[in-house]
Design an enzyme around this catalytic site. Sequence first.
Site, short mmCIF file in Angstrom:
data_model
loop_
_atom_site.label_atom_id
_atom_site.label_comp_id
_atom_site.label_asym_id
_atom_site.label_seq_id
_atom_site.Cartn_x
_atom_site.Cartn_y
_atom_site.Cartn_z
CG ASP A 39 -1.68 1.25 1.44
OD1 ASP A 39 -1.90 1.98 0.46
OD2 ASP A 39 -2.08 1.51 2.61
CG ASN A 41 -3.35 5.02 -1.52
OD1 ASN A 41 -3.40 4.08 -0.73
ND2 ASN A 41 -4.20 5.14 -2.53
CG ASP A 47 -1.13 1.29 -4.03
OD1 ASP A 47 0.06 1.10 -4.34
OD2 ASP A 47 -1.48 1.93 -3.02
CG ASP A 116 -6.80 -13.77 -11.98
OD1 ASP A 116 -7.46 -14.56 -12.66
OD2 ASP A 116 -6.38 -14.03 -10.83
CG ASP A 223 -11.43 -17.00 -11.58
OD1 ASP A 223 -10.71 -17.42 -10.66
OD2 ASP A 223 -12.67 -16.85 -11.47
CD GLU A 292 -9.47 -21.12 -10.39
OE1 GLU A 292 -9.38 -21.30 -9.16
OE2 GLU A 292 -10.14 -20.20 -10.89
CG HIS A 364 -6.29 -16.03 -5.12
ND1 HIS A 364 -5.73 -16.69 -6.18
CD2 HIS A 364 -7.61 -15.90 -5.41
CE1 HIS A 364 -6.67 -16.96 -7.07
NE2 HIS A 364 -7.81 -16.48 -6.63
CG ASP A 365 -9.13 -19.17 -4.60
OD1 ASP A 365 -9.55 -18.15 -4.03
OD2 ASP A 365 -9.31 -19.40 -5.81
#
Length: 608
Positions: A39, A41, A47, A116, A223, A292, A364-365
């Site tokens: 991050d 900001n 970001d 993605d 995905d 995926e 991430h899953d």
Amino acid sequence: MTTFNRAIIPDAIRTNGATPNPWWSNAVVYQIYPRSFQDTNGDGFGDLQGITSRLDYLADLGVDVLWLSPVYKSPQDDNGYDISDYQDIDPLFGTLDDMDELLAEAHKRGLKIVMDLVVNHTSDEHEWFEASKNKDDEHADWYWWRPARPGTTPGEPGAEPNQWGSYFGGSAWEYCPERGEYFLHQFSKKQPDLNWENPAVRRAVYDMMNWWLDRGVDGFRMDVITLISKRIDSNGKLPGEFGSELEDLPVGEEGYSSPNPFCADGPRQDEFLAEMRREVFEGRDGFLTVGEAPGVTAQRNEYITDPANGELDMLFLFEHVDFDCEGTKWKPLPLDLPKLKSIMAGYQTAVQNAGWASLFTGNHDQPRVVSRWGDDSSEEARVRSAKALGLMLHLHRGTPYIYQGEELGMTDAHFTRLDQYRDLESLNAYRQRVEEAKVQSPESMMAGIAARGRDNSRTPMQWDGSVYAGFTAPDAAAEPWISVNPNHAEINAAGEFDDPDSVYSFYKKLIALRHDMPVVAAGDWQLLDADDAHVYAFTRTLGDEKLLVVANMSGRTVDLPRESAELLAVADGLAESNVVISTYDAAHAVTVLAGRELAPWEGVVVSL
């Protein structure tokens, strides 16, 4: 086209069956979850500028490709996997100019960027879906709209077109009063499925993909791409619909049937993927496509990734991360190592003649692999098991994928309260299984979420030991969107970067091996000692070069199993120079192998 500072595998060595060998044959991919990476900001969310600021770190690690989880414009119902505008960046992550800068700076460092791509479904706030609510609009058939069952009241329980359940809990159908019909959503009710049977949908998707490639993106991770072809009868009806020729499956314990057998790897899957290849990628160089692939078998992986069939470069298969549970992911079981070896062997042998394998244990899953299959109960065990798991995976044949923080040995979040979680899947599953269907106790469900919940991998990247782990400034206006793991003071990039014994340094060695040794990237793979409950062993062979890979996947000293010991006996007189890499050191490896044993979490690769 991005130029890499590494050798490409000679064409005399077969990789996936293409000629010349694809550039990614000895590449390593690194997945970034943008909202949790960096991050800049102070709003508590990562970001694009944050990713750009960390490119030197990734270049030092040695990876070749960065895969970004979605940064498109989105209501963020499912953390960006619900896209409302494919050709804009969500303000949460920055702007299109920020994306262009990231592409330019990554390419300067020899890094490719893969985005993605979520095209099984969109957000319900996408203009296509808004337009489709009008039955007279040209977009009316862009989604799976169906009327209520005859004799029922639309919008009331039991009026749904069939009994399918959503993977995120509840029915897979949502009633839309504006249209007076239901739409299909295999995931969140804010993620309506696109109707790929409609050629106009496919044309719009291909045009968008070309737009991104023309902008400089190097490919796509797609995905749930194997859910785009649904099984329908001769009249276009889905299984279980009123009047359908196809029967639905019985309902399960939560009160719904599964759409998976009718939506995964459907009858037009190959047709759609081949069309995409022609319309988007034909005539282009230097790209990467990975899909995926829920519901796809190892044998189908061979066909889809065989370059002769013109579909995808590689797929993510899931049997190896779905088997260690009791019927549902929320009832986890201890690792059955022989079963894992059997599944991985199936993946490897299926593509031994054509096609290619993807290698991953985290994303991430998935929960953090060091907590799932390793041991994070002490610092020594965490480091040892993280290295052993990394060695085991990266010495397979295929393309390895590293999920952010995996190279540091980051662990699960170890949350204890439901209000600490942010993931839609976990929160919906708790409500569905505990409060509504009452098929799991609160205690059991919380234990299941703690062990398998997706938020385990989504806590902020641990850059240093400061209050927010360097993910955002200590005096930032907002706290991180999800809590930082308390162990960031001990586990972080700053502490590992210059430590030759760290997990980070070990991953650098693994990546370098794939770049420098064709036998690691493309050599034949052969499983050894399949039934051993503690040691994962196999060989890699290319011409006269042969490697023995042995990894003790337990926290105790174990005997070297028979087949591995016999191979070592043939190669009598093992020296430190034979040790390619070790989770301890070469001297230790030679000593323990001479005694035909392995120390806790010891992994060794030796040249025979």
